[in-house]
Design a protein around this motif. Structure first.
Motif, short mmCIF file in Angstrom:
data_model
loop_
_atom_site.label_atom_id
_atom_site.label_comp_id
_atom_site.label_asym_id
_atom_site.label_seq_id
_atom_site.Cartn_x
_atom_site.Cartn_y
_atom_site.Cartn_z
N ASN A 86 0.82 -1.21 0.00
CA ASN A 86 0.00 0.00 0.00
C ASN A 86 0.85 1.27 0.00
OD1 ASN A 86 -2.45 -1.33 0.00
ND2 ASN A 86 -2.70 -1.28 2.21
N PRO A 87 0.35 2.33 -0.64
CA PRO A 87 -0.86 2.38 -1.48
C PRO A 87 -0.61 1.74 -2.84
CG PRO A 87 0.23 4.51 -1.48
CD PRO A 87 1.00 3.64 -0.52
N ILE A 88 -1.59 1.02 -3.34
CA ILE A 88 -1.39 0.27 -4.58
C ILE A 88 -1.78 1.09 -5.81
CG2 ILE A 88 -1.59 -1.98 -3.49
CD1 ILE A 88 -4.49 -2.05 -4.39
N ILE A 89 -2.56 2.15 -5.63
CA ILE A 89 -2.86 3.10 -6.71
C ILE A 89 -2.53 4.48 -6.17
CG2 ILE A 89 -4.62 4.07 -8.24
CD1 ILE A 89 -6.13 1.45 -8.10
N VAL A 90 -1.69 5.23 -6.89
CA VAL A 90 -1.18 6.50 -6.38
C VAL A 90 -1.45 7.63 -7.37
CG1 VAL A 90 0.60 5.38 -5.01
CG2 VAL A 90 1.10 6.06 -7.35
N GLN A 91 -1.22 8.85 -6.92
CA GLN A 91 -1.42 10.05 -7.73
C GLN A 91 -0.22 10.24 -8.66
OE1 GLN A 91 -2.25 12.24 -3.90
NE2 GLN A 91 -3.50 13.50 -5.26
N ASP A 92 -0.25 9.59 -9.83
CA ASP A 92 0.88 9.70 -10.75
C ASP A 92 0.49 10.28 -12.10
OD1 ASP A 92 -0.58 7.58 -11.71
OD2 ASP A 92 0.97 6.07 -11.39
N SER A 93 -0.73 10.81 -12.20
CA SER A 93 -1.18 11.48 -13.42
C SER A 93 -1.53 12.92 -13.08
CB SER A 93 -2.40 10.77 -14.01
OG SER A 93 -2.10 9.43 -14.34
N PRO A 94 -1.27 13.85 -13.99
CA PRO A 94 -1.52 15.27 -13.66
C PRO A 94 -2.98 15.56 -13.36
CG PRO A 94 -0.96 14.99 -15.99
CD PRO A 94 -0.66 13.70 -15.32
N TRP A 95 -3.90 14.81 -13.96
CA TRP A 95 -5.33 15.08 -13.68
C TRP A 95 -5.77 14.48 -12.34
CZ3 TRP A 95 -3.44 12.48 -17.96
CH2 TRP A 95 -3.53 11.09 -17.94
#
Length: 890
Positions: A86-95
């Protein structure tokens, strides 16, 4: 609500009590029995021993629906394990840079052998719409990718993974019952309904029943209909005292709405019933400081499993935003009535010093695959009401069926569980259990309560079925028998005997692989609330007699009881059109206008009620509340005085006006009115209780004790009267009597958190720190994370010479009271330093003591010279930093 029952200013419902809290010099009004999931119902099939048909699905022990008897067994909640990745989905896109959160769904799509996720993201606050539903997928549920399959226009980006715009908190379901391939995937969130052939390309329609729905929604197919669980919001409910929470300045504690869970149903996903409130919090939850934020629902065998996440607000005047979030389990058989699981134990909560330390909330549903339950959730390093912070999506897992364990209450004796009479069909009886071979026995019982020959406990043998389960067979004379060998042409019960270990679930194994899972035919399967049945009956009567005003009035009351205020207003309005002289309809409509903050219509309705019926007691009371709520206390007094002039023998109105005087700090006038009320009705508990509070504010503690005693003569087991009298005894320096009353209050109400806190404080004064630690620990169990109780617990450990424990408890909550806690930590480190033999460790503690002492002085610590001479600081006298600190604060 009939006259003389609903009294807006001076009276509360019979089950409501007021808390008189001496430290803050305030009293609060608590509601009990308001949580609809706890309401008893004589029509509830679970209240009787009816025969129940069960499917071949696992039968969980989340509630007592299948249980006839249970002895020496307790429910223990099994908490899911958070994944190390964790975290397995992260904020890696600008949107996604503003936020990324699991206000959405994860499901396993067997057709493509992938986990699929629809989550919510936002780039910045100025974007219109401000959020998008984005798509991700995974082979194993842990490692995720975000294919750039975006099917909408995302300003500034030609390739992205956004598939919907503006559908707040979208719940996605793959509908196997849908014949139209373009609607195979369905979505519901915010005020949007969405349909898709593939989960990527969506069309949207308006969700008419939603109204304000600014949280994650959840929708399921259950017993032939779609059920949606969405947000509902309402002004602080109940009578005047329940509405007005006071601090020492007599200001309303909360000028905002209360969060609730609402429900709506549909046969076709297009037309939905009016939403109705089905889940609120109560006193035991911590209402109104604790509010349900959302409900994620998953069909699991014959019942619905719900993850309800609660917002625990900071106890700060008018705060309805800032606080922490955690998750509890609830369960239902019909979607309308919900039951808390395992005494409201926390199922999933934030971590300490981690990416999800501030808040957690789950996806719209659970995923079950390969005997593992996947629980996806949002996390953030900031709390609710603060900045979004760093966000991500995490995973927690649980073995299949293992939400709750039945374990032994007393390990010296066995536990026994007997089911209700069951219609059960299958080739084997399977138990999900954590046991050894001889830890569990079972027997089959006929309808007369007799053990079926050959199927007794001593014939039981356990055979390992898989890593989680055992198969039960009965052996006799070298022959093994299973369920089909038992006479099952009539219902039977199963009686389990547990000697050690844990029992999680039982089920009957299908006769063969081609046998479909049996459809349960339980009494609750097609059960509908009495409200829905009565609504149909009244609606049919209205069609037959469309001009009969009384029918609209009765249906309006029905809608009101279900929390459908808008529909109630519509029916009351139609009643008034047909019968303009109906004062009761005007009054009822006015109440609902008031709760919906529709000020002008409420004013008109209350005024019209009094014009039509000048002797309508409740109208004067509610009109008084209306004026107080709109900051017109003079008009509130005027309307109550008008009522008293017209009804001079009405004790309730005197008590109403007395309470209003109390809010305005006009204690002498309040006392006169309470005296009038008691003279007119000397047998009313509330009058004595409230006059006792008034005497407290006037400083007449002995008279307050006398009034609380009179109140107790009318209700001998009332925990709030006992509590308040105990507080009076404490202030009168009679600690023995105070502790007796506080203990009696706790006996009557084991959830009386303030009684534990106040009794703990008395034990501190008596230097009985072991007892104070027990009470503050109990207070924290009832109100986890409360910084006041945490501080008191830490300081009790300090006085009890448990210095390390005090440091561990107090260090995380310094910001709650920097002066006091830094000072207490300075004492704890200084005292612990003396106990160390090793010089390096001692020097480290002395340095920490000086650090906290400096911080306490910096925060505003006073009486420095006196404090510096305390015995615990003697060890610091030779320290240069201590002397400089002393000199700088001469």
């Amino acid at each position: 609500m009939g006259k003389q029952k609903q009294k807006m200013i001076a009276r509360t419902l019979d089950t409501n009590r007021r808390l008189f809290y001496p430290v803050l010099i305030c009293f609060l009004c608590f509601v009990t029995g308001s949580c609809q999931q706890n309401n008893s119902n004589e029509n509830d099939p679970r209240s009787s021993s009816q025969t129940i048909s069960i499917s071949n699905a696992p039968q969980l022990f989340l509630d007592d629906s299948l249980i006839e008897k249970r002895s020496n067994l307790k429910r223990v909640l099994q908490r899911p394990k958070k994944h190390p990745a964790n975290p397995i989905i992260v904020q890696d896109s600008p949107w996604e840079q503003r936020y990324l959160q699991m206000y959405g769904t994860v499901l396993y799509d067997e057709e493509i052998n992938h986990f699929r996720a629809w989550y919510m993201a936002s780039e910045n606050e100025e974007t219109t719409p401000e959020n998008y539903i984005c798509y991700a997928e995974s082979l194993d549920g842990v490692h995720w990718n975000k294919p750039l399959v975006g099917s909408i226009t995302l300003p500034g980006y030609t390739r992205h993974n956004a598939v919907l715009a503006g559908a707040h908190g979208l719940c996605v379901m793959k509908d196997t019952h849908e014949s139209d391939p373009t609607k195979r995937y369905k979505g519901l969130g915010g005020e949007v309904l969405a349909f898709s052939p593939d989960g990527i390309h969506w069309t949207m329609e308006t969700f008419q029943s939603a109204g304000q729905n600014d949280t994650s929604s959840s929708v399921v197919w259950w017993n032939g209909e779609y059920l949606a669980f969405i947000r509902n919001q309402e002004r602080f409910r109940g009578s005047y005292r329940e509405y007005t929470r006071l601090d020492s300045k007599k200001k309303p504690f909360l000028n905002d709405t209360i969060r609730q869970i609402a429900f709506t149903a549909s046969p076709d996903f297009l037309t939905w019933t009016p939403k109705e409130t089905i889940f609120t919090t109560d006193l035991q939850d911590g209402y109104p400081w604790t509010q349900p934020y959302g409900l994620a629902v998953t069909p699991y065998g014959d019942q619905l499993v719900g993850l309800v996440w609660f917002l625990h607000l900071d106890h700060v005047l008018k705060n309805n935003k800032q606080g922490t979030l955690n998750i509890q389990l609830v369960t239902s058989r019909d979607g309308r009535r919900w039951t808390h699981v395992a005494d409201r134990a926390v199922f999933l909560e934030s971590s300490t010093a981690n990416w999800d330390q501030g808040r957690v909330y789950p996806s719209t549903s659970l995923v079950l695959k390969n005997d593992q339950i996947y629980i996806y959730y949002s996390g953030s390093d900031t709390r609710h009401g603060e900045d979004w912070g760093k966000m991500g999506i995490g995973l927690a897992t649980l073995p299949a069926d293992r939400f709750v364990a039945l374990t032994l209450q007393d390990e010296s004796t066995e536990g026994i569980l007997e089911t209700r009479p069951l219609h059960i069909k299958g080739k084997n009886l399977i138990v999900n259990a954590e046991i050894s071979e001889n830890d569990l026995q079972a027997e089959l019982i006929d309808v007369e309560g007799n053990v079926i020959a050959g199927f007794g406990r001593r014939n039981t043998r356990l055979i390992q079925h898989d890593s989680l389960r055992y198969r039960i067979v009965w052996e006799r004379n070298g022959e093994s028998k299973t369920l089909p060998d038992a006479p099952i042409n009539y219902p039977l019960s199963i009686r389990f005997y547990l000697k050690k270990g844990s029992l999680f679930a039982f089920q009957s194994e299908p006769l063969d692989e081609n046998t479909p899972t049996l459809k349960p035919n339980n009494p609750w399967s097609d059960y509908r609330t009495q409200y829905e049945r009565d609504r149909v009956t009244l609606s049919q009567a209205i069609k037959t007699n469309p001009n009969q005003a009384s029918l609209y009035f009765e249906r309006g009351k029905l809608h009101a009881q279900a929390g459908n205020r808008t529909l109630a207003i519509e029916d009351y309005s139609r009643c008034i059109e047909l019968d303009p002289s109906n004062a009761e309809a005007c009054f009822e409509r006015g109440k609902h206008h008031f709760f919906l903050t529709q000020v002008t219509p409420a004013h008109k309705d209350f005024a019209k009620t009094i014009a039509l019926d000048p002797f309508h007691t409740d109208a004067y009371s509610w009109f008084g509340l209306f004026f107080h709520a709109t900051h017109s206390d003079d008009q509130a007094l005027q309307i109550l005085s008008e009522g008293i002039n017209r009804l001079p023998d009405n004790a309730i109105l005197y008590c109403d006006r007395a309470y209003l005087y109390l809010l305005m700090n006009k204690f002498e006038k309040a006392l006169l009115d309470y005296n009038h009320a008691i003279a007119l009705n000397p047998a009313d508990y509330d009058f004595y209780f409230e006059r006792g509070v008034t005497y407290y504010y006037l400083g007449n503690l002995q008279s307050a004790v006398q009034d609380f005693t009179k109140a107790l003569a009318l209700r001998p087991y009332d925990d709030w009267a006992l509590y308040n009298r105990g507080v009076m005894y404490a202030l009168l320096q009679q600690p023995k009597r105070a502790i007796e009353d506080l203990t009696s209050a706790i006996t009557q109400n084991p959830f009386h958190v303030s009684a534990f806190e106040t009794r703990g404080a008395l034990y501190v004064d008596m230097c009985n720190y072991d007892r104070s630690i027990q009470d503050f620990n109990q207070a924290l169990q009832l109100d986890p994370g409360n910084p006041v109780y945490t501080t008191l617990l830490g300081q009790s450990h300090l006085e009890n010479k448990n210095y390390t424990t005090a440091i561990e408890i107090l260090s995380p909550i310094i910001q709650h009271d920097p002066i006091s806690i830094h000072y207490s930590l300075a004492r704890a480190y200084s005292l612990r330093a003396v106990t160390h033999q090793e010089e390096t460790t001692q020097r480290r503690d002395l340095a920490s003591a000086l650090d906290h002492l400096e911080q306490s002085v910096k925060a505003g610590l006073k009486d420095w010279k006196q404090i510096s001479r305390r015995p615990e600081f003697i060890v610091l006298q030779k320290e240069e930093r201590f002397q400089k600190l002393l000199q700088s604060n001469e």
